[in-house]
Motif scaffolding. Structure first.
Motif, PDB file in Angstrom:
ATOM      1  N   ALA A  98      34.965  41.200  -0.823  1.00 45.52           N
ATOM      2  CA  ALA A  98      34.784  40.457   0.429  1.00 45.52           C
ATOM      3  C   ALA A  98      33.761  41.139   1.327  1.00 45.52           C
ATOM      4  N   TYR A  99      33.798  42.464   1.408  1.00 44.22           N
ATOM      5  CA  TYR A  99      32.839  43.222   2.218  1.00 44.22           C
ATOM      6  C   TYR A  99      31.412  42.943   1.741  1.00 44.22           C
ATOM      7  N   ALA A 100      31.212  42.968   0.429  1.00 48.23           N
ATOM      8  CA  ALA A 100      29.883  42.700  -0.125  1.00 48.23           C
ATOM      9  C   ALA A 100      29.497  41.234   0.048  1.00 48.23           C
ATOM     10  N   ALA A 101      30.434  40.320  -0.192  1.00 50.16           N
ATOM     11  CA  ALA A 101      30.145  38.891  -0.077  1.00 50.16           C
ATOM     12  C   ALA A 101      29.736  38.510   1.339  1.00 50.16           C
ATOM     13  N   PHE A 102      30.378  39.120   2.329  1.00 47.31           N
ATOM     14  CA  PHE A 102      30.068  38.831   3.727  1.00 47.31           C
ATOM     15  C   PHE A 102      29.010  39.776   4.290  1.00 47.31           C
ATOM     16  N   ALA A 103      28.367  40.553   3.419  1.00 47.78           N
ATOM     17  CA  ALA A 103      27.282  41.465   3.808  1.00 47.78           C
ATOM     18  C   ALA A 103      27.702  42.391   4.944  1.00 47.78           C
ATOM     19  N   GLY A 104      28.915  42.919   4.830  1.00 46.79           N
ATOM     20  CA  GLY A 104      29.386  43.920   5.780  1.00 46.79           C
ATOM     21  C   GLY A 104      29.997  43.393   7.051  1.00 46.79           C
ATOM     22  N   ARG A 105      29.986  42.078   7.228  1.00 41.77           N
ATOM     23  CA  ARG A 105      30.616  41.524   8.429  1.00 41.77           C
ATOM     24  C   ARG A 105      32.117  41.692   8.350  1.00 41.77           C
ATOM     25  N   ASP A 106      32.713  42.042   9.461  1.00 43.20           N
ATOM     26  CA  ASP A 106      34.172  42.143   9.532  1.00 43.20           C
ATOM     27  C   ASP A 106      34.692  40.762   9.886  1.00 43.20           C
ATOM     28  N   VAL A 107      35.362  40.127   8.952  1.00 42.12           N
ATOM     29  CA  VAL A 107      35.819  38.762   9.178  1.00 42.12           C
ATOM     30  C   VAL A 107      37.339  38.708   9.129  1.00 42.12           C
ATOM     31  N   THR A 108      37.882  37.826   9.913  1.00 43.83           N
ATOM     32  CA  THR A 108      39.329  37.640   9.950  1.00 43.83           C
ATOM     33  C   THR A 108      39.715  36.481   9.040  1.00 43.83           C
ATOM     34  N   GLN A 109      40.993  36.333   8.782  1.00 41.85           N
ATOM     35  CA  GLN A 109      41.473  35.213   7.981  1.00 41.85           C
ATOM     36  C   GLN A 109      41.094  33.885   8.631  1.00 41.85           C
ATOM     37  N   ALA A 110      41.152  33.810   9.968  1.00 48.43           N
ATOM     38  CA  ALA A 110      40.790  32.575  10.670  1.00 48.43           C
ATOM     39  C   ALA A 110      39.314  32.246  10.440  1.00 48.43           C
ATOM     40  N   THR A 111      38.450  33.261  10.459  1.00 52.15           N
ATOM     41  CA  THR A 111      37.025  33.045  10.210  1.00 52.15           C
ATOM     42  C   THR A 111      36.814  32.516   8.795  1.00 52.15           C
ATOM     43  N   ILE A 112      37.490  33.115   7.839  1.00 55.62           N
ATOM     44  CA  ILE A 112      37.354  32.693   6.444  1.00 55.62           C
ATOM     45  C   ILE A 112      37.816  31.256   6.278  1.00 55.62           C
ATOM     46  N   GLU A 158      21.556  33.815  -2.252  1.00 52.92           N
ATOM     47  CA  GLU A 158      21.943  35.201  -2.018  1.00 52.92           C
ATOM     48  C   GLU A 158      22.312  35.402  -0.560  1.00 52.92           C
ATOM     49  N   ASN A 159      23.104  36.420  -0.317  1.00 56.64           N
ATOM     50  CA  ASN A 159      23.484  36.721   1.058  1.00 56.64           C
ATOM     51  C   ASN A 159      22.480  37.696   1.673  1.00 56.64           C
ATOM     52  N   ALA A 160      22.770  38.197   2.865  1.00 53.74           N
ATOM     53  CA  ALA A 160      21.844  39.084   3.578  1.00 53.74           C
ATOM     54  C   ALA A 160      21.596  40.388   2.830  1.00 53.74           C
ATOM     55  N   TRP A 161      22.470  40.751   1.900  1.00 58.62           N
ATOM     56  CA  TRP A 161      22.299  41.975   1.119  1.00 58.62           C
ATOM     57  C   TRP A 161      21.746  41.695  -0.278  1.00 58.62           C
ATOM     58  N   SER A 162      21.253  40.479  -0.494  1.00 55.13           N
ATOM     59  CA  SER A 162      20.681  40.060  -1.782  1.00 55.13           C
ATOM     60  C   SER A 162      21.708  40.001  -2.916  1.00 55.13           C
ATOM     61  N   ILE A 163      22.970  39.845  -2.576  1.00 54.05           N
ATOM     62  CA  ILE A 163      24.019  39.651  -3.582  1.00 54.05           C
ATOM     63  C   ILE A 163      24.111  38.150  -3.832  1.00 54.05           C
ATOM     64  N   VAL A 164      24.013  37.764  -5.092  1.00 56.81           N
ATOM     65  CA  VAL A 164      23.881  36.338  -5.405  1.00 56.81           C
ATOM     66  C   VAL A 164      25.188  35.729  -5.895  1.00 56.81           C
ATOM     67  N   ASP A 165      25.267  34.427  -5.673  1.00 62.05           N
ATOM     68  CA  ASP A 165      26.295  33.572  -6.267  1.00 62.05           C
ATOM     69  C   ASP A 165      27.728  33.858  -5.815  1.00 62.05           C
ATOM     70  N   VAL A 166      27.918  34.391  -4.634  1.00 60.13           N
ATOM     71  CA  VAL A 166      29.286  34.587  -4.161  1.00 60.13           C
ATOM     72  C   VAL A 166      29.946  33.251  -3.828  1.00 60.13           C
ATOM     73  N   THR A 167      29.148  32.193  -3.760  1.00 62.51           N
ATOM     74  CA  THR A 167      29.705  30.853  -3.544  1.00 62.51           C
ATOM     75  C   THR A 167      29.525  29.965  -4.761  1.00 62.51           C
ATOM     76  N   GLY A 168      29.259  30.566  -5.907  1.00 57.98           N
ATOM     77  CA  GLY A 168      29.036  29.793  -7.122  1.00 57.98           C
ATOM     78  C   GLY A 168      30.317  29.267  -7.739  1.00 57.98           C
ATOM     79  N   PRO A 169      30.200  28.609  -8.896  1.00 58.67           N
ATOM     80  CA  PRO A 169      31.351  27.946  -9.506  1.00 58.67           C
ATOM     81  C   PRO A 169      32.236  28.859 -10.342  1.00 58.67           C
ATOM     82  N   VAL A 170      31.997  30.171 -10.308  1.00 62.21           N
ATOM     83  CA  VAL A 170      32.776  31.093 -11.121  1.00 62.21           C
ATOM     84  C   VAL A 170      33.581  32.020 -10.215  1.00 62.21           C
ATOM     85  N   TRP A 171      34.911  32.010 -10.396  1.00 63.94           N
ATOM     86  CA  TRP A 171      35.745  32.987  -9.712  1.00 63.94           C
ATOM     87  C   TRP A 171      35.448  34.356 -10.296  1.00 63.94           C
TER      88      TRP A 171
END
Length: 196
Positions: A70-84, A113-126
């Protein structure tokens, strides 16, 4: 920790298989290339891949924890359950669950890709993680070390991250993460690795 930029591919998995580190050849549908994410792998399969990769590179690889993912997917943003939940509702993080048995994957990088160039965190594969899922809230809140989580015998269910949360025996919509039986290879579940 360092997390892989994309999920492990069919081609990478098959190198592990050819070298004797992975138990079976990747399932590859007619439309898929070696650059599609590998899927239909159990948690144990993913665990064996990290053991093989560690051996051939002489470095230390493992699956990410739920929190690392989650930390990598959100590029270091601290997110709450409500935000998610809000991002899911607005379709900015993941897609709505589909209950069909077949959804085509695409080559790595197809879902941006996200702000950290990590790709496909929203893709069709869990994606499998090290994190255990227990039926007890007390056990789910307990602090586990990486060494404990790396034990394949610690728990029968592991958390998956990505497209949706999954919990055995059904996939459910609009939740953050979930558990899926570790010994069962499931369509649309792959993984990425962490070094460190």
């Amino acid at each position: 920790f360092q997390i892989s930029r994309h999920e492990v591919t069919i081609g990478q998995w098959n190198k592990c298989f050819q070298d004797g580190g992975c138990p079976k050849k990747a399932k590859q549908r007619h439309y898929q290339s070696a650059n599609h994410p590998v899927s239909r792998v159990s948690w144990y399969d993913a665990y064996l891949f990290t053991k093989w990769l560690s051996k051939v590179t002489r470095d230390s690889y493992r699956l990410p924890t739920e929190e690392e993912w989650a930390y990598a997917a959100f590029a270091g943003r601290d997110v709450t359950q409500a935000t998610i939940d809000d991002l899911i509702f607005k379709r900015q993080l993941v897609r709505t669950a589909t209950f069909s048995a077949y959804r085509p994957t695409q080559e790595i990088g197809s879902f941006g890709e996200n702000a950290w160039s990590i790709v496909d965190v929203t893709g069709p594969v869990w994606e499998w993680t090290l994190t255990c899922w227990f039926s007890s809230d007390e056990e789910n809140r307990r602090h586990w070390t990486i060494a404990q989580l790396s034990d394949p015998n610690l728990c029968p269910n592991r958390v998956v991250q990505g497209d949706e949360r999954a919990h055995v025996p059904y996939f459910v919509d609009k939740v953050y993460a979930g558990g899926c039986r570790t010994g069962s290879p499931v369509d649309h579940i792959g993984f990425r690795v962490v070094r460190g």
